[in-house]
Scaffold this active site. Structure first.
Site, mmCIF file in Angstrom:
data_model
loop_
_atom_site.group_PDB
_atom_site.id
_atom_site.type_symbol
_atom_site.label_atom_id
_atom_site.label_comp_id
_atom_site.label_asym_id
_atom_site.label_seq_id
_atom_site.Cartn_x
_atom_site.Cartn_y
_atom_site.Cartn_z
ATOM 1 N N LYS A 51 -44.864 41.402 35.759
ATOM 2 C CA LYS A 51 -43.648 40.765 36.286
ATOM 3 C C LYS A 51 -43.118 41.546 37.487
ATOM 4 C CE LYS A 51 -42.797 38.572 31.901
ATOM 5 N NZ LYS A 51 -42.187 38.579 30.568
ATOM 6 N N GLN A 95 -37.628 41.854 27.672
ATOM 7 C CA GLN A 95 -38.972 41.569 27.161
ATOM 8 C C GLN A 95 -38.958 41.510 25.633
ATOM 9 O OE1 GLN A 95 -41.791 40.889 29.145
ATOM 10 N NE2 GLN A 95 -42.615 40.280 27.167
ATOM 11 N N ASP A 118 -35.210 33.461 31.612
ATOM 12 C CA ASP A 118 -36.177 33.043 30.593
ATOM 13 C C ASP A 118 -35.773 31.696 29.977
ATOM 14 O OD1 ASP A 118 -38.430 34.590 30.171
ATOM 15 O OD2 ASP A 118 -37.354 36.135 29.028
#
Ligand code: NAP
Length: 283
Positions: A51, A95, A118
């Site tokens: 990422k 994460q 997200d």
């Protein structure tokens, strides 16, 4: 059978994000993504590195917060609140999975919805449900791009999703429904799974079991999308689909690696760009 090249499609998405980012920079807007990782999960480490690399590719700043395994929920919430208030941070990605002593929902619910790149916050999930959204969850959105890249029109197709998780299966089904697919969601309690999947024009596997989808479960000419990221007995990365057998029957199929994985990251970049534009009042 034609291979769906996730690397190529994701490169196109990132190129268009980079182009738009260059225009933002001309207006003095520097896009920033905060990536938070807790503990030493090796898979999470790889995802976070990928990422950060993607941020560099498209010209975003990335801010990494690598916290030790023993970080408390309160400490993590304090960090997320700090990032919520930080104007140089347009998107916040925590994460997953988090260590078991931290309630993932409590963390997700703390992220400002407008920085939730997200799209896991209940507010964003609700927007997706009613079809009025700024962000789409990265993996299902990436899958839709891959389906589009084949020229397949989802409208009226029999779509079967294997898996009903909040991050893949459920939103995946919703996106296929938005495009007028006739959608069946299957899971571990589904009876006669192969009967259902073998009628699918579009089959999306998000199970988490190597080689789970066998050729008898696939309709001749189906589009097969493999979301799974598993390790086989030799420790090699592989999907949920028995690729060698299923590619004989599929019209289009994604490989693992090189299919859905790169798309997830490209869509994260797209969401971060969208977040920055919204926060700066740009349509
Ligand atoms: P998850 O939360 O473990 O969900 C797995 C789903 O599969 C569950 O809904 C489960 O049903 C269902 N399932 C398990 N055994 C089954 C069976 N025998 N028959 C039918 N359904 C069955 O996993 P996830 O987070 O959705 O992830 C799924 C896979 O995608 C994993 O391999 C993960 O690593 C991968 N993934 C990849 C990306 C990417 O970027 N490529 C992103 C996210 C996830 P129940 O609900 O009944 O338990």
């Amino acid at each position: 059978m034609k291979l769906i090249d996730g690397k190529a499609v994701s490169a196109d998405v990132k190129a268009s994000v980079a182009q738009e980012n260059a225009k933002l920079r001309e207006q003095g807007i520097n896009v920033g993504l905060a990536v938070v990782i807790v503990g030493n999960n090796p898979a999470s480490r790889v995802y976070v590195n990928n990422k950060k690399k993607a941020c560099a590719e498209v010209g975003f700043e990335s801010f990494e917060y690598a916290l030790p395994e023993e970080t408390t929920q309160e400490e993590l919430i304090t960090l997320v609140k700090k990032l919520n208030d930080d104007r140089s941070v347009n998107g916040i990605l925590v994460q997953l999975p988090l260590p078991s002593h931290i309630d993932e929902n409590a963390i997700i619910n703390t992220i400002f919805p407008e920085k939730d790149v997200d799209a896991f916050h209940p507010e964003n999930v609700g927007h997706i449900m009613i079809g009025d959204y700024a962000f789409l969850p990265c993996t299902p959105a990436g899958v839709m791009e891959l389906i589009h890249s084949t020229g397949t029109d989802v409208c009226g197709k029999n779509c079967v999703v294997i898996g009903r998780s909040n991050i893949v299966g459920k939103p995946m089904a919703m996106l296929l429904l938005h495009e007028h697919g006739t959608v069946t969601i299957t899971h571990s309690r589904t009876k006669n799974l192969a009967d259902i999947t073998s009628k699918a024009d579009i089959l999306v596997a998000a199970v988490g079991k190597a080689g789970f989808v066998t050729a008898d479960m696939v309709k001749e000419g189906a589009v097969v999308i493999d979301v799974g990221m598993n390790r086989n007995a030799e420790g090699k990365l592989c999907g949920d689909v028995d690729f060698a057998a299923c590619c004989e029957k599929a019209s289009y199929i994604t490989p693992v690696p090189g299919g859905v994985g790169p798309m997830t990251i490209a869509m994260l970049m797209k969401n971060t760009l969208t977040a920055a534009k919204l926060q700066n009042g740009i349509k």
